[in-house]
Design a protein around this motif. Structure first.
Motif, short mmCIF file in Angstrom:
data_model
loop_
_atom_site.label_atom_id
_atom_site.label_comp_id
_atom_site.label_asym_id
_atom_site.label_seq_id
_atom_site.Cartn_x
_atom_site.Cartn_y
_atom_site.Cartn_z
N PHE A 181 -5.94 33.55 -90.48
CA PHE A 181 -5.67 32.66 -89.21
C PHE A 181 -4.28 33.04 -88.50
CE2 PHE A 181 -3.25 31.30 -93.12
CZ PHE A 181 -2.05 31.15 -92.49
N LYS A 182 -3.63 34.16 -89.03
CA LYS A 182 -2.60 34.88 -88.12
C LYS A 182 -2.49 36.26 -88.33
CE LYS A 182 2.20 34.30 -86.55
NZ LYS A 182 3.40 33.79 -86.86
N ILE A 183 -2.29 37.09 -87.26
CA ILE A 183 -2.43 38.49 -87.36
C ILE A 183 -1.21 38.95 -86.37
CG2 ILE A 183 -3.33 40.74 -86.87
CD1 ILE A 183 -6.18 39.42 -87.15
N VAL A 184 -0.30 39.72 -87.00
CA VAL A 184 0.83 40.25 -86.08
C VAL A 184 0.65 41.72 -86.14
CG1 VAL A 184 3.27 40.56 -85.77
CG2 VAL A 184 2.39 38.25 -86.42
N LEU A 185 0.70 42.58 -84.89
CA LEU A 185 0.74 43.74 -84.65
C LEU A 185 2.29 44.26 -84.27
CD1 LEU A 185 -2.56 44.75 -82.92
CD2 LEU A 185 -1.97 44.80 -85.64
#
Length: 387
Positions: free
Chosen positions: A12-16
């Motif tokens: 539900f959440k991704i951070v690059l």
């Protein structure tokens, strides 16, 4: 390239993060809503949004991971996923149990969802919101301005619902009748240019010359080159105040927010006459039909002043929507904001279609005969037929 086991549709959440030297982006945050993903790409001063399905979000991840960012972090209900690129270009991936507070935040629809539901977000450097006092200098929502912030986002969401399928080759033309101080006009410009990356031409029209001059000065200050303002009366417009209105490859929108009484009817009439693709109108001060209201059999609605006023107000908007349907629009009357934020909380949204609603004329005539209504918009449209 991101390892296959680092992504699944439960995330539900991704951070690059950790951008490669020379890359303008500082980070990318991706949040999932139902079956879609919203990617927020942050630069030093701005943020750009885009929406994706599961397939295209994988393409985004593969495009930016390694080439632009060295760190990947993602969460689903059970695990936290991590991948990083070493100095030698090797990708090291791992998975561990998510922290309990992260899982609770997601399942309780808090935290991430608070931002997810807003197109115009805290932390974005949007000068007009700072100048209006909606954002503080630290780019947070000012405490007294939460209602205004919610109204802004609600209106942009309504526009987004109807324009999400526009291609990058589309030019959006917007006429804002009775633009006033134009806080939403500026945000509409920001949304189409900065969030959607589309070409846009907007003209704000208002009777107040001083307000028009201030808005024009502000547009120059913000570098909004294709946003113009004109002094003029909604009811005296013979042609669209945008030269490229209706040309091939354009999507044409009429906005009317809180135009008093029959000024809303003139805005709707012009939108119909100029074949606008989309109409968004928030009516105000519907006095016309209240003064005409003489029910034939439903006399109970005229016996009490406040009831008469509300019935006439609702009838005004229902008649407007029905007339739009009779002229080839799919019309809806929806809640603009919650009642506690403003009493004028209904919005007429109409999208141009290729067909006119059958039976709409009979429905309209029944209401007109029952209450002895002679609405302004009907008179304007009848006049158009004679031209």
């Amino acid at each position: 390239m991101l390892p296959e086991n680092m992504f699944n549709e439960e995330i539900f959440k991704i951070v690059l993060s950790k951008p490669v030297k020379g890359v303008d982006l500082k980070r990318i945050e991706i949040l999932k809503s139902e079956n879609m993903y919203q990617a927020s790409k942050y630069t030093q001063k701005q943020v750009f949004h885009s929406n994706h399905d599961a397939k295209s979000i994988r393409e985004v991840l593969n495009e930016y991971m390694n080439a632009s960012f060295l760190q990947y972090t993602a969460w689903d209900k059970e695990f936290e996923y991590s991948a990083r690129v070493t100095k030698k270009g090797k990708v090291l991936a791992s998975r561990r149990k998510s922290k309990a507070e992260v899982k609770r935040e997601n399942l309780a629809n808090g935290g991430f969802n608070r931002q997810k539901n807003h197109i115009i977000r805290e932390g974005e450097n949007i000068p007009v919101l700072v100048d209006m006092g909606v954002f503080t200098k630290e780019l947070r929502v000012a405490a007294p301005m939460w209602d205004k912030y919610k109204q802004i986002n609600r209106f942009i969401e309504i526009l987004a619902d109807e324009t999400g399928g526009l291609t990058q080759n589309t030019t959006v033309n917007v006429i804002d009748f009775g633009c006033g101080k134009s806080y939403l006009t500026f945000l509409v410009y920001h949304y189409f240019t900065q969030v959607k990356g589309l070409r846009v031409n907007i003209c704000g029209l208002d009777l107040n010359a001083e307000i028009v001059e201030k808005c024009a000065t502000a547009a120059k200050k913000y570098g909004y080159d294709s946003l113009t303002f004109r002094q003029g009366d909604i009811g005296s417009q013979s042609a669209p105040p945008l030269e490229n209105w209706g040309v091939q490859g354009s999507f044409n929108i009429v906005i009317s927010l809180h135009a008093c009484d029959t000024a809303t009817d003139h805005a709707l009439f012009n939108a119909i006459k100029w074949q606008a693709d989309l109409i968004c109108a928030v009516p105000c001060c519907q006095h016309e039909l209240r003064n005409q209201m003489k029910p034939q059999s439903l006399k109970i609605f005229a016996d009490y002043g406040i009831i008469k006023e509300r019935i006439a107000s609702l009838a005004t908007d229902a008649i407007r929507a029905k007339l739009l349907e009779m002229h080839g629009y799919r019309a809806q009357i929806i809640e603009f904001t919650a009642m506690e934020h403003t009493a004028k909380n209904l919005l007429i949204r109409a999208r141009k279609t290729s067909a006119r609603k059958t039976g709409a004329d009979a429905e309209l005539q029944a209401v007109l005969q029952e209450f002895s209504f002679k609405p302004a918009l009907l008179g304007l449209l009848e006049g158009l037929k004679k031209m």
